[in-house]
Design a protein around this motif. Structure first.
Motif, mmCIF file in Angstrom:
data_model
loop_
_atom_site.group_PDB
_atom_site.id
_atom_site.type_symbol
_atom_site.label_atom_id
_atom_site.label_comp_id
_atom_site.label_asym_id
_atom_site.label_seq_id
_atom_site.Cartn_x
_atom_site.Cartn_y
_atom_site.Cartn_z
ATOM 1 N N VAL A 52 56.093 46.317 43.019
ATOM 2 C CA VAL A 52 55.690 47.612 42.462
ATOM 3 C C VAL A 52 54.248 47.500 41.979
ATOM 4 N N TYR A 53 53.451 48.482 42.360
ATOM 5 C CA TYR A 53 52.053 48.533 41.928
ATOM 6 C C TYR A 53 51.866 49.765 41.045
ATOM 7 N N ARG A 67 50.363 44.576 39.300
ATOM 8 C CA ARG A 67 51.312 44.264 40.377
ATOM 9 C C ARG A 67 52.500 43.478 39.813
ATOM 10 N N PHE A 68 53.702 43.952 40.157
ATOM 11 C CA PHE A 68 54.941 43.295 39.733
ATOM 12 C C PHE A 68 55.696 42.877 40.990
ATOM 13 N N ARG A 74 60.123 37.080 36.041
ATOM 14 C CA ARG A 74 61.148 36.526 35.148
ATOM 15 C C ARG A 74 61.142 37.332 33.854
ATOM 16 N N TYR A 75 62.279 37.410 33.238
ATOM 17 C CA TYR A 75 62.405 37.985 31.893
ATOM 18 C C TYR A 75 61.836 39.390 31.774
ATOM 19 N N LEU A 76 62.083 40.231 32.763
ATOM 20 C CA LEU A 76 61.677 41.629 32.630
ATOM 21 C C LEU A 76 62.854 42.399 32.072
ATOM 22 N N GLY A 106 54.990 36.449 38.567
ATOM 23 C CA GLY A 106 55.350 37.741 39.151
ATOM 24 C C GLY A 106 54.509 38.911 38.696
ATOM 25 N N ILE A 107 53.548 38.691 37.830
ATOM 26 C CA ILE A 107 52.721 39.806 37.339
ATOM 27 C C ILE A 107 51.253 39.449 37.530
ATOM 28 N N ALA A 108 50.493 40.405 38.067
ATOM 29 C CA ALA A 108 49.067 40.167 38.304
ATOM 30 C C ALA A 108 48.313 41.473 38.105
#
Ligand SMILES: C[S@@+](CC[C@H](N)C(=O)[O-])C[C@H]1O[C@@H](n2cnc3c(N)ncnc32)[C@H](O)[C@@H]1O
Length: 200
Positions: A52-53, A67-68, A74-76, A106-108
């Motif tokens: 997902v963006y 960005r996900f 993890r841990y969302l 996983g996040i950027a």
């Protein structure tokens, strides 16, 4: 891999918002957070095949994309406040000059708007979600690399529609009624789940 790209026309790329009042202090980041939950999270889990963006366009001087990536996230937690807190931390990260800068697994985050996403989307079949367009239920959808592009509470700007059309996007709908972004994502994901369960 499925991708959902949500364009927030008012959402600001700044960590300077209140968790106690997300809608009025962030430029309606809440709309994007609900879309993120609908795209990435399922009951007791994460969709590993989904990215997902969130495209934050509210301040023309500082546009950014979060960005996900389900495969690595993890841990969302699913609640809006917790997702907002995750975004807040991500927005404090300084971006590299080019491409995405990792924040945590996983996040950027990247500087720029839709154009900064093109390297990630160029090999995808692009679909713009728009009420009244061809019904997705009767449309063929690529199975491998797909990207679905949606607007926020305001909708998509004509320039974005034009950009998508120029880049080969097809326009599809989930029916004639204009729905909330998060609901559209849930319907699209469900449509793809059903097709996958039936073998494509
Ligand atoms: C709340 S709607 C935007 C409403 C806005 N006033 C407009 O006229 O575009 C949010 C987004 O969800 C998507 N959307 C809403 N209803 C849809 C439908 N029936 N089919 C496909 N996409 C839809 C579109 O991408 C839209 O930009």
């Amino acid at each position: 891999v499925r991708r959902f790209v949500i364009l927030g026309q008012k959402a600001r790329a700044s960590a300077d918002f209140l968790l106690a009042d997300i809608p009025s202090t962030s430029g309606r980041l809440d709309v994007l957070l609900r879309a993120l939950r609908a795209g990435l999270l399922v009951s007791h889990g994460v969709r590993r095949d989904t990215l997902v963006y969130l495209v934050l366009l509210g301040d023309p001087a500082q546009r950014r994309v979060l960005r996900f990536e389900g495969a690595a996230a993890r841990y969302l937690r699913p609640d809006e406040r917790s997702l907002a807190s995750t975004c807040k931390k991500a927005l404090l990260t300084e971006c590299a000059a080019d491409g995405f800068t990792p924040v945590r697994a996983g996040i950027a985050v990247a500087d720029g708007g839709m154009e900064s996403l093109w390297p990630e989307l160029r090999d995808c079949a692009l679909y713009v979600l728009e009420p009244g367009a061809a019904d997705i239920r009767h449309s063929s959808i690529e199975e491998a690399e797909t990207a679905f592009i949606l607007g926020d509470h305001i909708g998509l700007e004509p320039a974005t529609r034009a950009w998508c059309a120029e880049h080969g996007a097809r326009f599809v709908s989930v029916g004639p009624t204009a729905l909330y972004t998060e609901d559209v994502i849930a319907i699209v994901a469900n449509e793809l789940d059903r097709r996958a369960a039936q073998g494509g």
